[in-house]
Scaffold this motif. Structure first.
Motif, PDB file in Angstrom:
ATOM      1  N   ASN A 111       0.827  -1.195   0.000  1.00 35.01           N
ATOM      2  CA  ASN A 111       0.000   0.000   0.000  1.00 35.01           C
ATOM      3  C   ASN A 111       0.871   1.258   0.000  1.00 35.01           C
ATOM      4  O   ASN A 111       0.602   2.226  -0.724  1.00 35.01           O
ATOM      5  CB  ASN A 111      -0.930  -0.002   1.222  1.00 35.01           C
ATOM      6  N   PHE A 112       1.936   1.223   0.793  1.00 36.41           N
ATOM      7  CA  PHE A 112       2.877   2.338   0.851  1.00 36.41           C
ATOM      8  C   PHE A 112       3.540   2.551  -0.514  1.00 36.41           C
ATOM      9  O   PHE A 112       3.597   3.676  -1.038  1.00 36.41           O
ATOM     10  CB  PHE A 112       3.931   2.057   1.917  1.00 36.41           C
ATOM     11  N   LEU A 113       4.027   1.462  -1.108  1.00 39.43           N
ATOM     12  CA  LEU A 113       4.756   1.568  -2.378  1.00 39.43           C
ATOM     13  C   LEU A 113       3.839   1.989  -3.525  1.00 39.43           C
ATOM     14  O   LEU A 113       4.233   2.766  -4.400  1.00 39.43           O
ATOM     15  CB  LEU A 113       5.426   0.232  -2.700  1.00 39.43           C
ATOM     16  N   ASN A 114       2.616   1.471  -3.532  1.00 38.44           N
ATOM     17  CA  ASN A 114       1.676   1.826  -4.604  1.00 38.44           C
ATOM     18  C   ASN A 114       1.197   3.269  -4.489  1.00 38.44           C
ATOM     19  O   ASN A 114       0.856   3.908  -5.496  1.00 38.44           O
ATOM     20  CB  ASN A 114       0.482   0.867  -4.595  1.00 38.44           C
ATOM     21  N   SER A 115       1.143   3.796  -3.263  1.00 39.21           N
ATOM     22  CA  SER A 115       0.692   5.172  -3.056  1.00 39.21           C
ATOM     23  C   SER A 115       1.787   6.196  -3.373  1.00 39.21           C
ATOM     24  O   SER A 115       1.502   7.345  -3.702  1.00 39.21           O
ATOM     25  CB  SER A 115       0.232   5.365  -1.600  1.00 39.21           C
ATOM     26  N   MET A 116       3.024   5.757  -3.270  1.00 39.86           N
ATOM     27  CA  MET A 116       4.153   6.663  -3.466  1.00 39.86           C
ATOM     28  C   MET A 116       4.343   6.990  -4.956  1.00 39.86           C
ATOM     29  O   MET A 116       4.082   6.153  -5.823  1.00 39.86           O
ATOM     30  CB  MET A 116       5.424   6.002  -2.919  1.00 39.86           C
ATOM     31  N   ASN A 117       4.788   8.205  -5.248  1.00 47.44           N
ATOM     32  CA  ASN A 117       5.106   8.604  -6.621  1.00 47.44           C
ATOM     33  C   ASN A 117       6.155   7.651  -7.195  1.00 47.44           C
ATOM     34  O   ASN A 117       7.231   7.455  -6.605  1.00 47.44           O
ATOM     35  CB  ASN A 117       5.637  10.049  -6.615  1.00 47.44           C
ATOM     36  N   HIS A 118       5.865   7.047  -8.336  1.00 52.76           N
ATOM     37  CA  HIS A 118       6.729   6.012  -8.896  1.00 52.76           C
ATOM     38  C   HIS A 118       8.052   6.542  -9.414  1.00 52.76           C
ATOM     39  O   HIS A 118       8.950   5.765  -9.747  1.00 52.76           O
ATOM     40  CB  HIS A 118       5.992   5.253  -9.997  1.00 52.76           C
ATOM     41  N   THR A 119       8.209   7.871  -9.493  1.00 46.51           N
ATOM     42  CA  THR A 119       9.487   8.430  -9.948  1.00 46.51           C
ATOM     43  C   THR A 119      10.439   8.688  -8.782  1.00 46.51           C
ATOM     44  O   THR A 119      11.609   9.010  -8.999  1.00 46.51           O
ATOM     45  CB  THR A 119       9.256   9.758 -10.702  1.00 46.51           C
ATOM     46  N   TRP A 120       9.933   8.553  -7.533  1.00 40.99           N
ATOM     47  CA  TRP A 120      10.808   8.749  -6.383  1.00 40.99           C
ATOM     48  C   TRP A 120      11.547   7.438  -6.090  1.00 40.99           C
ATOM     49  O   TRP A 120      10.941   6.366  -6.025  1.00 40.99           O
ATOM     50  CB  TRP A 120      10.008   9.136  -5.137  1.00 40.99           C
ATOM     51  N   ASN A 121      12.818   7.538  -5.890  1.00 36.71           N
ATOM     52  CA  ASN A 121      13.618   6.348  -5.610  1.00 36.71           C
ATOM     53  C   ASN A 121      13.752   6.145  -4.100  1.00 36.71           C
ATOM     54  O   ASN A 121      13.997   7.094  -3.354  1.00 36.71           O
ATOM     55  CB  ASN A 121      15.018   6.487  -6.223  1.00 36.71           C
ATOM     56  N   ILE A 122      13.557   4.905  -3.660  1.00 37.40           N
ATOM     57  CA  ILE A 122      13.787   4.582  -2.250  1.00 37.40           C
ATOM     58  C   ILE A 122      15.284   4.341  -2.069  1.00 37.40           C
ATOM     59  O   ILE A 122      15.862   3.471  -2.707  1.00 37.40           O
ATOM     60  CB  ILE A 122      12.974   3.347  -1.820  1.00 37.40           C
ATOM     61  N   SER A 123      15.903   5.133  -1.210  1.00 40.08           N
ATOM     62  CA  SER A 123      17.358   5.045  -1.019  1.00 40.08           C
ATOM     63  C   SER A 123      17.741   4.349   0.290  1.00 40.08           C
ATOM     64  O   SER A 123      18.911   4.007   0.490  1.00 40.08           O
ATOM     65  CB  SER A 123      17.959   6.461  -1.040  1.00 40.08           C
ATOM     66  N   LEU A 124      16.776   4.159   1.172  1.00 29.63           N
ATOM     67  CA  LEU A 124      17.022   3.421   2.418  1.00 29.63           C
ATOM     68  C   LEU A 124      15.705   2.842   2.901  1.00 29.63           C
ATOM     69  O   LEU A 124      14.662   3.497   2.794  1.00 29.63           O
ATOM     70  CB  LEU A 124      17.599   4.350   3.500  1.00 29.63           C
ATOM     71  N   PHE A 125      15.776   1.620   3.420  1.00 28.61           N
ATOM     72  CA  PHE A 125      14.576   0.999   3.989  1.00 28.61           C
ATOM     73  C   PHE A 125      15.019   0.080   5.114  1.00 28.61           C
ATOM     74  O   PHE A 125      15.859  -0.799   4.908  1.00 28.61           O
ATOM     75  CB  PHE A 125      13.809   0.196   2.937  1.00 28.61           C
ATOM     76  N   HIS A 126      14.496   0.293   6.304  1.00 29.76           N
ATOM     77  CA  HIS A 126      14.815  -0.588   7.429  1.00 29.76           C
ATOM     78  C   HIS A 126      13.549  -0.906   8.216  1.00 29.76           C
ATOM     79  O   HIS A 126      12.803  -0.022   8.611  1.00 29.76           O
ATOM     80  CB  HIS A 126      15.823   0.035   8.384  1.00 29.76           C
ATOM     81  N   TYR A 127      13.332  -2.210   8.442  1.00 32.13           N
ATOM     82  CA  TYR A 127      12.159  -2.678   9.186  1.00 32.13           C
ATOM     83  C   TYR A 127      12.513  -3.978   9.882  1.00 32.13           C
ATOM     84  O   TYR A 127      13.217  -4.832   9.330  1.00 32.13           O
ATOM     85  CB  TYR A 127      10.984  -2.919   8.242  1.00 32.13           C
ATOM     86  N   ARG A 128      12.036  -4.159  11.105  1.00 30.58           N
ATOM     87  CA  ARG A 128      12.175  -5.414  11.817  1.00 30.58           C
ATOM     88  C   ARG A 128      10.910  -5.664  12.606  1.00 30.58           C
ATOM     89  O   ARG A 128      10.432  -4.784  13.340  1.00 30.58           O
ATOM     90  CB  ARG A 128      13.379  -5.368  12.771  1.00 30.58           C
ATOM     91  N   ASN A 129      10.330  -6.863  12.453  1.00 33.46           N
ATOM     92  CA  ASN A 129       9.121  -7.225  13.182  1.00 33.46           C
ATOM     93  C   ASN A 129       9.443  -7.379  14.664  1.00 33.46           C
ATOM     94  O   ASN A 129      10.291  -8.181  15.033  1.00 33.46           O
ATOM     95  CB  ASN A 129       8.566  -8.541  12.613  1.00 33.46           C
TER      96      ASN A 129
END
Length: 505
Positions: free
Chosen positions: A440-458
């Motif tokens: 949902n987050f990725l689909n809502s985000m502008n597709h031309t913006w590049n993700i340069s960092l992503f960190h998640y831990r359950n």
């Protein structure tokens, strides 16, 4: 050997110990297809079986010996057993502990021993403490209470086997016991094999503290140079002389398990009992699971001795992280994806509806991105299928599930500076902990913006804590505000956080 039957039947343990319950583990039984029973020695007054052997040994001493006092060397459960026994008998006890002993264990010995116990801190290891205790024994004319290599101590532990057979008179396929020096399994095996020789008695050790297993294989006692300390209650370099003799005669086999399997067993016991065992206390459960799988058992009764619950609280985070891997229900993967807008979303789509347990990524190369990801799976075969799917879509994938460095260190170190990440902004989000939240987050985000960092831990909460770096040009600031407001996830702008600037910016 016949002498042990009489010793166990006449052992004096119930002045201080309880007859621990034998409990049915419904969840674990359903999962393994066998009847798994927990012998709850973690419910003893000192949260360990060690009280039985210590008290029985001291109960056999003469009035003169008790008056002079006893001595032992221990940094763990045996020390607490001797302390409580000494307090009960009004007997003086000296307990020699290494200077490295955690304060929580020193305090526990003081609590159980009250005024009867003197604690001496000496040396940096159990071996140092043991050597010093022998010198004090001679100097003061004391009686040494050995943690495992003594017939009276072995007989005290043997009352566990006596209780098991009395509590469950139906057929039992096998009884599983943790092995350190061998006192517990020697006592259980000495009783069970003389009363019900059809029942297998199986020992369990960690693969990095397997002195008894090696000794039985070599037909002579083997001394280890080093021992693993995760299961500190069984970290023994040399099995006892008497316990080796008994095990050689009665024990059917010794199974070796790793740290991840022990963590999974701790979780299994918690799910069935809401109790938390120490690593050594869960060894028997880990061994029973491995044995049942290896032998393809179905419908058999397996008894596991939950030998102790003196868990250091600060270990719980490590146990929780490794439990899923120990059950082979988490795959740890390193995946290379193209460093282009949309490739991250495509990668997440290929993961499907699987629960993501961890996600680490940092921009480093303008052509390729390295992603460290943890994914919940049903079994190793699903991991293999997932790797094949990713490879089929030209995403190079390395399975790190059994890579110790990756599990211990790399997962916490993925990151660093990214000087080429132009127009980067940093946001901290709280994602709903449910399937589809990331997509949902990725689909809502502008597709031309590049993700340069992503960190998640359950972390087991009802929301996930996520740190995201995005390359958003100045002209898109209004669109960014719209995106954040319509997304509906709580967020915080961390672009000016000094920690970000220092380590990641």
């Amino acid at each position: 050997m016949q002498n042990y039957l009489k010793r166990i039947l006449t052992a004096r343990v119930y002045d201080v110990a309880i007859e621990s319950p034998l409990e049915y583990a419904s969840s674990l039984s359903a999962r393994t297809g066998n009847k798994i029973l927990f012998k709850r020695e973690d419910m003893q007054p000192v949260f360990s079986f060690k009280l039985r052997g210590a008290y029985n040994k001291m109960a056999q001493l003469s009035p003169e010996q008790l008056k002079r006092g006893v001595i032992t060397a221990s940094a763990g459960n045996h020390a607490q057993g001797v302390a409580l026994s000494a307090n009960k008998m009004g007997c003086k006890a000296i307990i020699v502990m290494p200077t490295t002993t955690p304060q929580v264990k020193i305090d526990a010995v003081k609590h159980f021993g009250q005024r009867a116990v003197e604690i001496v801190l000496h040396g940096s290891s159990y071996s140092d403490a043991y050597t010093h205790s022998l010198a004090l024994e001679k100097q003061h004319g004391l009686t040494f209470v050995h943690p495992f290599d003594d017939p009276d101590v072995i007989a005290g532990q043997g009352t566990i086997g006596m209780e098991i057979l009395r509590q469950h008179q139906a057929p039992i396929h096998a009884i599983f016991c943790a092995i350190g020096g061998g006192g517990l399994i020697s006592g259980v095996a000495a009783y069970v094999k003389q009363v019900r020789p059809d029942i297998k008695v199986i020992g369990v050790q960690t693969s990095d503290s397997d002195a008894m297993a090696r000794s039985l294989k070599s037909r002579k006692r083997v001394t280890l140079n080093d021992v693993g300390l995760f299961s500190d209650g069984t970290a023994v370099k040399l099995a006892g002389e008497e316990t080796f003799r008994v095990c050689k005669h009665y024990v059917d086999e010794v199974i070796l398990v790793d740290t991840d399997a022990v963590c999974a067993a701790i979780k299994d016991v918690f799910q069935d009992t809401r109790s938390i065992l120490e690593p050594a206390g869960a060894l028997a459960i880990a061994g029973a699971k491995l044995y049942a799988k290896r032998e393809k058992l179905k419908g058999e009764t397996l008894v596991t001795v939950c030998s102790g619950a003196n868990m250091n609280f600060d270990r719980l985070r490590f146990v929780a992280e490794r439990a899923e891997i120990g059950e082979k229900r988490e795959a740890i993967l390193a995946v290379t994806i193209p460093e282009t807008p949309g490739s991250f979303r495509q990668f997440c789509a290929l993961l499907g509806n699987r629960n993501i347990t961890e996600f680490n990524y940092r921009y480093a190369d303008p052509k390729a991105a390295q992603v460290f990801v943890g994914v919940q799976v049903k079994d190793p075969s699903e991991t293999a299928r997932l790797v094949a799917t990713l490879e089929k879509h030209k995403l190079s994938t390395l399975d790190l599930t059994d890579n110790e460095m990756a599990k211990l260190h790399l997962r916490h170190l993925v990151g660093g500076r990214a000087p080429e990440a132009k127009d980067e902004i940093m946001f901290r989000f709280e994602f709903p902990e449910r399937p589809g939240a990331l997509m949902n987050f990725l689909n809502s985000m502008n597709h031309t913006w590049n993700i340069s960092l992503f960190h998640y831990r359950n972390h087991g909460a009802d929301y996930g804590r996520v740190l995201v770096g995005m390359q958003v040009p100045q002209k898109d600031k209004k669109a960014l505000k719209t995106f954040l407001d319509t997304l509906g996830y709580p967020y915080w702008d961390e672009s000016n956080n000094p920690a970000y600037k220092l380590f990641l910016g």
